[in-house]
Write a protein that holds these residues in place. Structure first.
Motif, short mmCIF file in Angstrom:
data_model
loop_
_atom_site.label_atom_id
_atom_site.label_comp_id
_atom_site.label_asym_id
_atom_site.label_seq_id
_atom_site.Cartn_x
_atom_site.Cartn_y
_atom_site.Cartn_z
N SER A 1 11.99 9.79 -1.63
CA SER A 1 10.36 9.10 -2.36
C SER A 1 10.60 8.25 -1.21
N TRP A 2 9.07 7.77 -1.16
CA TRP A 2 8.45 6.69 -0.33
C TRP A 2 9.13 5.32 -1.50
N TYR B 1 9.31 1.17 -2.29
CA TYR B 1 8.21 -0.15 -2.43
C TYR B 1 9.16 -1.61 -2.94
N SER C 1 7.69 -1.85 2.15
CA SER C 1 8.12 -0.22 1.39
C SER C 1 8.76 0.49 2.88
N SER D 1 9.78 4.89 4.10
CA SER D 1 9.71 6.20 4.07
C SER D 1 10.75 6.85 3.70
N PRO D 2 10.64 7.94 3.05
CA PRO D 2 12.56 8.58 3.08
C PRO D 2 13.49 8.41 3.56
N SER E 1 13.28 6.24 6.40
CA SER E 1 13.20 5.45 7.18
C SER E 1 12.89 4.97 8.60
N SER F 1 9.68 4.78 9.05
CA SER F 1 8.60 3.91 8.85
C SER F 1 8.55 3.01 7.55
N THR F 2 8.55 1.92 8.11
CA THR F 2 8.62 0.69 7.16
C THR F 2 7.35 -0.63 7.64
N ARG G 1 8.88 3.16 -7.49
CA ARG G 1 8.47 4.01 -6.68
C ARG G 1 7.04 4.86 -6.25
#
Length: 115
Positions: free
Chosen positions: A32-33, A35, A50, A52-53, A55, A57-58, A98
């Motif tokens: 899950s992404w 936030y 936020s 990404s699952p 990590s 991408s932030t 979430r």
């Protein structure tokens, strides 16, 4: 059912640091992404960051870039927000969520930045 529990808030002086945590359960956290959002006194709810699952991408709200760091531990189903160089304008209730609209969120943790 989804359960998100934030902790780590408190009172800190300007320039100080806090680390927020969010314990997640009731869904597959690792895919899950996630936030962070906040709501300052008298203002609306706003997205802060936020991740990404994996990590890989932030993303950050412009006003917190370079000061806040989002991270996660999928083995512990826990989301974090490291907040450094805090400013009085960072005072707010902080929520983990979430979804990007922050509709599914925890009860929040209060962060107060004041001298």
């Amino acid at each position: 059912q989804v359960n998100l529990v934030e902790s780590g808030g408190g009172l800190v002086q300007p320039g100080g640091s806090l680390r927020l945590s969010c314990a997640a359960s009731g869904f597959t956290f690792s895919i899950s992404w996630m936030y962070w959002g906040r709501q300052a006194p008298g203002k609306g709810l706003e997205w802060v960051s936020s991740i990404s699952p994996s990590s890989s991408s932030t993303n950050y709200k412009d006003s917190v870039k370079g000061r806040f760091t989002i991270s996660r531990d999928n083995a512990k189903n826990t989301l974090y927000l490291q907040m450094n160089s805090l400013k009085t304008e960072d005072t707010a209730v902080y929520y983990c969520a979430r979804d990007p609209l922050l509709n599914v969120r925890g009860q929040g943790t209060q962060v107060t930045v004041s001298s």
